[in-house]
Design a protein around this motif. Structure first.
Motif, PDB file in Angstrom:
ATOM      1  N   ALA A   1      32.778  39.527  40.334  1.00 16.70           N
ATOM      2  CA  ALA A   1      33.965  39.374  41.193  1.00 16.70           C
ATOM      3  C   ALA A   1      35.155  39.090  40.289  1.00 16.70           C
ATOM      4  O   ALA A   1      35.079  38.261  39.389  1.00 16.70           O
ATOM      5  CB  ALA A   1      33.764  38.236  42.176  1.00 16.70           C
ATOM      6  N   ILE A   2      36.227  39.782  40.511  1.00 14.13           N
ATOM      7  CA  ILE A   2      37.447  39.598  39.715  1.00 14.13           C
ATOM      8  C   ILE A   2      38.400  38.725  40.506  1.00 14.13           C
ATOM      9  O   ILE A   2      38.796  39.099  41.615  1.00 14.13           O
ATOM     10  CB  ILE A   2      38.107  40.967  39.409  1.00 14.13           C
ATOM     11  CG1 ILE A   2      37.106  41.937  38.767  1.00 14.13           C
ATOM     12  CG2 ILE A   2      39.351  40.786  38.557  1.00 14.13           C
ATOM     13  CD1 ILE A   2      36.517  41.452  37.455  1.00 14.13           C
TER      14      ILE A   2
ATOM     15  N   ILE B   1      38.382  44.474  32.718  1.00 13.32           N
ATOM     16  CA  ILE B   1      38.220  44.294  34.170  1.00 13.32           C
ATOM     17  C   ILE B   1      37.339  45.406  34.735  1.00 13.32           C
ATOM     18  O   ILE B   1      36.448  45.152  35.555  1.00 13.32           O
ATOM     19  CB  ILE B   1      39.598  44.229  34.868  1.00 13.32           C
ATOM     20  CG1 ILE B   1      40.287  42.915  34.502  1.00 13.32           C
ATOM     21  CG2 ILE B   1      39.470  44.387  36.377  1.00 13.32           C
ATOM     22  CD1 ILE B   1      41.725  42.802  34.957  1.00 13.32           C
ATOM     23  N   THR B   2      37.542  46.630  34.285  1.00 13.01           N
ATOM     24  CA  THR B   2      36.715  47.750  34.722  1.00 13.01           C
ATOM     25  C   THR B   2      35.244  47.506  34.370  1.00 13.01           C
ATOM     26  O   THR B   2      34.348  47.740  35.190  1.00 13.01           O
ATOM     27  CB  THR B   2      37.208  49.075  34.096  1.00 13.01           C
ATOM     28  OG1 THR B   2      38.563  49.288  34.514  1.00 13.01           O
ATOM     29  CG2 THR B   2      36.356  50.245  34.509  1.00 13.01           C
ATOM     30  N   THR B   3      34.999  47.030  33.155  1.00  8.24           N
ATOM     31  CA  THR B   3      33.631  46.736  32.716  1.00  8.24           C
ATOM     32  C   THR B   3      33.021  45.622  33.560  1.00  8.24           C
ATOM     33  O   THR B   3      31.855  45.701  33.957  1.00  8.24           O
ATOM     34  CB  THR B   3      33.613  46.348  31.217  1.00  8.24           C
ATOM     35  OG1 THR B   3      34.151  47.435  30.462  1.00  8.24           O
ATOM     36  CG2 THR B   3      32.221  46.021  30.739  1.00  8.24           C
ATOM     37  N   CYS B   4      33.811  44.582  33.845  1.00  8.76           N
ATOM     38  CA  CYS B   4      33.317  43.483  34.676  1.00  8.76           C
ATOM     39  C   CYS B   4      32.956  43.978  36.077  1.00  8.76           C
ATOM     40  O   CYS B   4      31.911  43.599  36.626  1.00  8.76           O
ATOM     41  CB  CYS B   4      34.364  42.375  34.773  1.00  8.76           C
ATOM     42  SG  CYS B   4      34.593  41.448  33.241  1.00  8.76           S
ATOM     43  N   LYS B   5      33.812  44.813  36.658  1.00 10.10           N
ATOM     44  CA  LYS B   5      33.542  45.365  37.988  1.00 10.10           C
ATOM     45  C   LYS B   5      32.269  46.209  37.970  1.00 10.10           C
ATOM     46  O   LYS B   5      31.456  46.145  38.903  1.00 10.10           O
ATOM     47  CB  LYS B   5      34.724  46.214  38.466  1.00 10.10           C
ATOM     48  CG  LYS B   5      35.922  45.401  38.885  1.00 10.10           C
ATOM     49  CD  LYS B   5      37.059  46.322  39.325  1.00 10.10           C
ATOM     50  CE  LYS B   5      38.278  45.545  39.755  1.00 10.10           C
ATOM     51  NZ  LYS B   5      39.384  46.433  40.123  1.00 10.10           N
ATOM     52  N   ALA B   6      32.092  46.992  36.913  1.00 10.88           N
ATOM     53  CA  ALA B   6      30.882  47.830  36.780  1.00 10.88           C
ATOM     54  C   ALA B   6      29.625  46.972  36.718  1.00 10.88           C
ATOM     55  O   ALA B   6      28.550  47.412  37.126  1.00 10.88           O
ATOM     56  CB  ALA B   6      30.993  48.711  35.546  1.00 10.88           C
ATOM     57  N   LYS B   7      29.735  45.748  36.230  1.00 15.45           N
ATOM     58  CA  LYS B   7      28.588  44.822  36.148  1.00 15.45           C
ATOM     59  C   LYS B   7      28.428  44.029  37.437  1.00 15.45           C
ATOM     60  O   LYS B   7      27.546  43.174  37.535  1.00 15.45           O
ATOM     61  CB  LYS B   7      28.769  43.849  34.990  1.00 15.45           C
ATOM     62  CG  LYS B   7      28.872  44.497  33.630  1.00 15.45           C
ATOM     63  CD  LYS B   7      27.515  44.747  33.084  1.00 15.45           C
ATOM     64  CE  LYS B   7      27.606  45.305  31.673  1.00 15.45           C
ATOM     65  NZ  LYS B   7      26.337  45.684  31.164  1.00 15.45           N
ATOM     66  N   GLY B   8      29.290  44.285  38.425  1.00 14.44           N
ATOM     67  CA  GLY B   8      29.190  43.606  39.713  1.00 14.44           C
ATOM     68  C   GLY B   8      29.843  42.226  39.731  1.00 14.44           C
ATOM     69  O   GLY B   8      29.586  41.432  40.637  1.00 14.44           O
TER      70      GLY B   8
ATOM     71  N   GLN C   1      41.738  37.102  41.900  1.00  7.56           N
ATOM     72  CA  GLN C   1      43.060  37.669  42.137  1.00  7.56           C
ATOM     73  C   GLN C   1      44.115  36.687  41.657  1.00  7.56           C
ATOM     74  O   GLN C   1      43.980  35.495  41.837  1.00  7.56           O
ATOM     75  CB  GLN C   1      43.262  37.979  43.618  1.00  7.56           C
ATOM     76  CG  GLN C   1      42.265  38.969  44.174  1.00  7.56           C
ATOM     77  CD  GLN C   1      42.314  40.309  43.459  1.00  7.56           C
ATOM     78  OE1 GLN C   1      43.366  40.863  43.242  1.00  7.56           O
ATOM     79  NE2 GLN C   1      41.152  40.830  43.092  1.00  7.56           N
TER      80      GLN C   1
END
Length: 172
Positions: free
Chosen positions: A168-169, A159-166, A171
């Motif tokens: 949307a996670i 999830i951290t890596t996905c957020k770093a790539k911009g 919910q």
């Protein structure tokens, strides 16, 4: 509980039939010898365990209750169980075992099926068949206890890596 067990057995049979059907669509039809070997394998690895589960949940309580309701006739109930109910039960289970055989024959060659059966005829294979249900039960229990702590950090890092790539996670 009986309805749940029968639903589970029926679901198991349907799954095996679907699995066999999928395999048959992808490969040539199994040879008669492969089906014979596959039926022997299904009998060896599935039939007894499945039959014991169904017997324990349904038939054994029935005979226990019959004996309790008919004191002094316990031997007659046992004979009826052995000579009437058990053979009919085995006959009724035959299509389930056949569905397993179809699934095995769709996935393994004659030679592979023979090798598997030879293994189960060995002392180690016989021990494996005897011990495997308990090993799997204990293994599943331990795995279920370990999975959250083992996979939690992996999912968190992802999830951290996905957020770093911009990205949307979602919910929830």
């Amino acid at each position: 509980m009986r309805k749940g067990l029968f639903a589970g057995v029926a679901g198991l049979g349907v799954a095996a039939i679907l699995w066999a059907g999928a395999g048959l669509a992808q490969s040539p039809a199994p040879t008669p010898k492969a089906l014979e070997l596959a039926k022997a394998l299904a009998d060896r690895v599935n039939a007894d365990d499945l039959m014991q589960q169904v017997l324990a949940a349904t038939v054994q309580p029935l005979t226990f209750n019959l004996k309790a309701a008919n004191p002094g006739r316990e031997a007659e109930v046992d004979a009826l169980f052995e000579h009437t109910l058990l053979p009919a039960f085995r006959k009724a289970m035959a299509p389930v075992i056949d569905s397993y055989a179809q699934a095995y024959a769709a996935r393994f060659t004659e030679g592979e099926l023979k090798t598997i059966l030879d293994f189960y005829d060995s002392p180690t294979g016989a021990k494996m068949l005897k011990e495997m249900p308990l090993v799997q039960q204990r293994g599943r229990g331990r795995a279920q206890a370990l999975l959250p702590q083992a996979l939690g950090p992996v999912v968190s890092d992802f999830i951290t890596t996905c957020k770093a790539k911009g990205l949307a996670i979602p919910q929830g």
